[in-house]
Enzyme design. Sequence first.
Site, PDB file in Angstrom:
ATOM      1  N   ASP A  83       7.382 -12.889  -8.814  1.00  0.00           N
ATOM      2  CA  ASP A  83       7.393 -13.287  -7.324  1.00  0.00           C
ATOM      3  C   ASP A  83       7.453 -14.936  -7.291  1.00  0.00           C
ATOM      4  O   ASP A  83       6.638 -15.463  -6.814  1.00  0.00           O
ATOM      5  CB  ASP A  83       6.113 -12.938  -6.639  1.00  0.00           C
ATOM      6  N   GLU A 142       9.911  -6.188   2.182  1.00  0.00           N
ATOM      7  CA  GLU A 142       8.988  -7.205   2.017  1.00  0.00           C
ATOM      8  C   GLU A 142       9.350  -8.555   1.522  1.00  0.00           C
ATOM      9  O   GLU A 142      10.745  -8.945   1.864  1.00  0.00           O
ATOM     10  CB  GLU A 142       7.805  -6.630   0.951  1.00  0.00           C
TER      11      GLU A 142
END
Length: 438
Positions: free
Chosen positions: A25, A200
């Site tokens: 991420d 997302e």
Amino acid sequence: MASAVVAVECLPAQNPLITNQYSADPSARVFGDKVYIFTSHDILATQNRGRVGWFCMEDYHVFSSSDLTTWKDNGVIVTQNKVPWVKPDSYSMWAPDCINRNGKYYFYFPSTPKDTNINGKGFTVGVAIADKPEGPYTPQVEPIKGVRGIDPNVFIDKDGQAYLYWSQGNIYAAKLKESMLELASEPQVLTELPDKGLKEGPYMFERNGIYYLTYPHVANKIERLEYAVGKSPLGPFTVTGVIMDESPTGCWTNHHSIIEFKNQWYLFYHHNDLSPAFDKARSIRSDSLFFNKDGTIRKVIPTLRGIGVTQATSQIQMDRYSVISNDAAIDFLDTANRFKGWKVTFSKPAAWVQYNSVEFGKQSPKAINLRAKSSEGGTLEVRLDDANGPVVIQVQIPKNKEWELTQSSLKRKITGRHHLIARLKEGSDVALDWIQFE
Ligand code: FUB
């Protein structure tokens, strides 16, 4: 309580960028003359730690680089059991982001709260503040009121208004107050995005008056990176294209950020390079990103070579290739410890591998070192610029099942920047770990 900052080590790397731990991420930011990457940190769950077979994440690291080749691990900046609102040992420190405002660094991160009275059940988002990007960061006592979900992303528009984006099936957005710690408007769902398939990891940026809302989306079976454009941070948005296709090897998630650094745009994303059989142990990567004249984004094809220029005097990992021929293949050096990295194996004469952008500088090196081995013995030649380019040297790799370091004097001068090619001239089963000039 501020988390202690432990600076660890500098790691030269291509893709993946970080090879001393799993990292996921990536939220890359340019602060001053460096790029900082705020990452979540996958660890492997055990019976007493997290949930086996699922994401297991207890802390965050920040990495920094001024050349995009050597990354410094600045250590852990926030950890689950030192955040007052986080449920202890929940191992759910998912994708973060960080932004600079008025000399303070605001680090946003999602996790599972211990007090579900504030924002309800499920993930919420909190903030930790520091005076420097490396920390130390002091977490706020409570999460941001009104936010339920994961993957916070912060954007400050040219007029100074800050926005928080996050996801919870859909993508949400709200204005932030000047304090950066409270919402200044009701959360709204950004409705113009695809309505089928999970979305997302929102990431907003602006370029030439176009607001790019970028996000991973499951259009088919796993995530790919898509984007929509609008004329303001809250839209309306028009779905415009795909930035990166689904992982060819099936890593289910992708999560990204996009920055401009020294006049070049870069996409940061993740893949499970160090854990091919388990896609919840991921590693961050980066590749260059380009725009068309009309502002649309050209699809990024993932590479192993990645970004940055490599110094000829460093260990050049030819296995992070730019181009590879038939009969050359990449394998782990040690499948029992994949963090040791990779090797190239040449199985037949004329097999080659090319590594782009190696800087020799103004003064030519005098020698070349190769770490190689071969069960049959063979000759490797090193060429410049392309597979038919000038031969720098031919190196005999003796028959030896163990790795051996071979040093040879260079007969020709090499200066400036070149692509480097390793090619098998004769023999078979020659494995190459790295090449280094001195
Ligand atoms: O890393 C955990 C979750 O996986 C992130 O929050 C998502 O964006 C996906 O990358």
